[in-house]
Design a protein around this motif. Structure first.
Motif, short mmCIF file in Angstrom:
data_model
loop_
_atom_site.label_atom_id
_atom_site.label_comp_id
_atom_site.label_asym_id
_atom_site.label_seq_id
_atom_site.Cartn_x
_atom_site.Cartn_y
_atom_site.Cartn_z
N TRP A 97 48.48 -84.70 3.53
CA TRP A 97 47.35 -83.80 3.73
C TRP A 97 46.94 -83.81 5.19
O TRP A 97 46.52 -84.83 5.72
CB TRP A 97 46.19 -84.19 2.81
N GLN A 127 41.83 -78.42 5.23
CA GLN A 127 42.83 -79.44 4.92
C GLN A 127 43.92 -78.77 4.09
O GLN A 127 43.63 -78.01 3.16
CB GLN A 127 42.20 -80.60 4.15
N LYS A 148 44.03 -88.68 1.78
CA LYS A 148 43.30 -87.54 2.35
C LYS A 148 42.10 -88.00 3.16
O LYS A 148 41.25 -87.21 3.51
CB LYS A 148 42.80 -86.63 1.23
#
Length: 172
Positions: free
Chosen positions: A11, A27, A118
């Motif tokens: 990510w 993202q 992430k």
């Protein structure tokens, strides 16, 4: 040494929010082929070998004593190197080792930094001053803090700025 970063998705960027620049959003998932990246940033002692063998001049902004590194800072990241000198270092190292070295692109650097999560920082979403040399007036040795993620990379955030081969942010 280098760290193996496996092929696969990660990510990249961040979701919009306070303090997140627009150019880092949204993202999104990016797939990269496998590659290797330095376990640590290039150190002064490594760069000094390049300087001695290539005859390149050290800039005063690097804080060296002429063409020599200050005593005791051998294991500190080289600082104040221009993008062109960073490329020249990669070319020199490639010739010396007969292996291809280059600056990582932005995605490669971010995957090495972020790992398979992430989160905002390599170690999670909460800033941890015990994990990096951020906000200090002095540069720290490249191994002064623990590895910053599950890949075993050190000193990716905090300490000194690092070059990529990608045009980045608002300076395009």
């Amino acid at each position: 040494g280098t760290i193996y970063i496996p092929a696969g998705p990660f990510w990249m960027g961040n979701d919009a929010g306070d303090g997140i620049p627009n150019y880092e959003t949204p993202q999104h998932e990016v797939f990269l082929a496998s590659y290797r990246i330095g376990k640590y940033p290039v150190t002064n002692i490594q760069y000094e070998e390049f300087v001695n063998q290539s005859g390149k001049q050290v800039m005063s902004s690097m804080g060296w004593d002429g063409q020599r590194i200050p005593a005791g800072s051998e294991n500190y990241p080289v600082n104040g190197v221009t993008w062109y000198k960073a490329l020249a270092y990669c070319q020199w190292l490639s010739k010396k080792t007969e292996r291809k070295y280059s600056l990582p692109n932005e995605a490669q650097w971010e995957k090495a930094c972020r790992g398979d999560n992430k989160s905002l920082y390599p170690w999670g979403n909460e800033f941890d001053s015990a994990r990096c040399n951020h906000g200090h007036s002095n540069v720290a040795a490249v191994d002064a803090y623990l590895a910053q993620n599950e890949y075993g990379c050190f000193d990716l955030v905090g300490n000194v700025r690092q070059w990529t081969c990608t045009l980045w942010g608002e300076k395009r």
